[in-house]
Design an enzyme around this catalytic site. Structure first.
Site, PDB file in Angstrom:
ATOM      1  N   ASP A 106       6.272  -1.038  -7.989  1.00 44.83           N
ATOM      2  CA  ASP A 106       6.171   0.124  -7.109  1.00 44.83           C
ATOM      3  C   ASP A 106       5.872   1.337  -7.998  1.00 44.83           C
ATOM      4  O   ASP A 106       6.775   1.867  -8.654  1.00 44.83           O
ATOM      5  CB  ASP A 106       7.476   0.345  -6.346  1.00 44.83           C
ATOM      6  CG  ASP A 106       7.716  -0.678  -5.249  1.00 44.83           C
ATOM      7  OD1 ASP A 106       7.368  -1.863  -5.448  1.00 44.83           O
ATOM      8  OD2 ASP A 106       8.281  -0.303  -4.203  1.00 44.83           O
ATOM      9  N   LYS A 169       2.999   3.001   0.028  1.00 45.96           N
ATOM     10  CA  LYS A 169       4.410   3.293   0.315  1.00 45.96           C
ATOM     11  C   LYS A 169       4.601   4.794   0.489  1.00 45.96           C
ATOM     12  O   LYS A 169       4.003   5.599  -0.227  1.00 45.96           O
ATOM     13  CB  LYS A 169       5.248   2.759  -0.852  1.00 45.96           C
ATOM     14  CG  LYS A 169       6.733   3.057  -0.811  1.00 45.96           C
ATOM     15  CD  LYS A 169       7.401   2.405  -2.017  1.00 45.96           C
ATOM     16  CE  LYS A 169       8.848   2.855  -2.213  1.00 45.96           C
ATOM     17  NZ  LYS A 169       9.467   2.227  -3.391  1.00 45.96           N
ATOM     18  N   LYS A 202       4.621   0.294   3.351  1.00 48.90           N
ATOM     19  CA  LYS A 202       6.050   0.299   3.073  1.00 48.90           C
ATOM     20  C   LYS A 202       6.622   1.670   3.395  1.00 48.90           C
ATOM     21  O   LYS A 202       6.165   2.691   2.872  1.00 48.90           O
ATOM     22  CB  LYS A 202       6.333  -0.057   1.608  1.00 48.90           C
ATOM     23  CG  LYS A 202       7.827  -0.044   1.247  1.00 48.90           C
ATOM     24  CD  LYS A 202       8.067  -0.555  -0.164  1.00 48.90           C
ATOM     25  CE  LYS A 202       9.523  -0.400  -0.591  1.00 48.90           C
ATOM     26  NZ  LYS A 202       9.768  -0.916  -1.952  1.00 48.90           N
TER      27      LYS A 202
END
Length: 261
Positions: A106, A169, A202
């Site tokens: 991430d 995300k 996300k």
């Protein structure tokens, strides 16, 4: 793909079960210890089913991978949380994650650089990270709460997708504004418009109740189709959401909370 409003609606139990299987159970506190990560990994194996992944600092990847069954992915953060335009630092994080047996990265998009108009530099950063992180799953955190305008959120999402991100995300969970339905809708629209059939979304930061999660599940269903409600296309980054999911599945109901995790 879009569906009718009635087809998008989920019961709280449906939302809880879907959120559980799409959950990245997260611990990214400055003071995290090995004992904290051991507890996190135990929690990841819920009596109602396993979460999709745990998300930790790179230094805990090897420990988490050792403690978890193979079906639970280990994710770790890179260039986190500030999102500096620092390619060597990001690549060092990616290398540490890969070498320790991690499955997912991430990475924080250099959002301050994007705000400053450095689109080319941001695109080059993302390309380097994507190249270095293969074959790991790459989630690009755009820090939507700091981008401030729909145009910047859309631009950041497009840059991530063009670089080959597997997921885009919302947030680190460390900024003043984390995930919002408005930002999610913009990001999901860009994912749908990209034509990339495997690209995922996300939502992270401030998602603590099943009702919170249901909002994003229904948005994803509206923009990407109900078939996208699976861990290959949708994730939730949270630490407190699992408690609410388990309470719902035990029949104890749910309470709405907007507190940041």
């Amino acid at each position: 793909m879009s569906e009718s409003k009635n087809e998008q609606r989920l019961t709280h139990e449906e939302a809880a079960r879907l959120a559980l299987q799409c959950l990245d159970l997260t611990s990214l506190n400055d003071g995290d210890t090995e004992a904290d990560i051991e507890r996190l990994c135990l929690r990841a194996q819920s009596p109602f089913g396993a979460v999709a992944a745990v998300c930790v600092w790179p230094r805990f990847v090897a420990l988490a991978r050792r403690l978890l069954p193979a079906e639970i992915q280990v994710a770790a953060v890179a260039d986190f949380p500030d999102g500096a335009l620092d390619v060597p630092r990001a690549l060092a994080d990616v290398a540490a994650i890969a070498q320790a047996g991690g499955n997912e990265v991430d990475v924080v998009l250099p959002y301050k650089a994007l705000i400053a108009g450095q689109q080319t530099e941001v695109a080059e950063f993302l390309a380097e990270v994507r190249h270095a992180s293969r074959p790991l799953t790459l989630k690009v955190i755009i820090e939507s709460g700091e981008l401030a305008t729909p145009e910047l959120i859309a631009q950041a999402t497009r840059l991530a997708l063009m670089a080959g991100a597997d997921f885009v995300k919302t947030s680190t969970g460390k900024s003043r504004v984390s995930a919002t339905p408005e930002a999610a809708a913009m990001m999901l629209q860009e994912i749908a418009a990209s034509g990339l059939p495997a690209a995922g979304f996300k939502a992270s930061g401030g998602i603590r109740s099943v009702e919170d999660a249901r909002v994003y599940l229904e948005l994803a269903a509206a923009k990407l189709g109900r078939e996208a409600l699976q861990p290959r296309r949708l994730r939730f980054g949270a630490s407190g959401l699992l408690d609410a999911i388990e309470a719902q599945l035990r029949g104890e109901g749910t309470q709405r909370s907007n507190a940041a995790y």
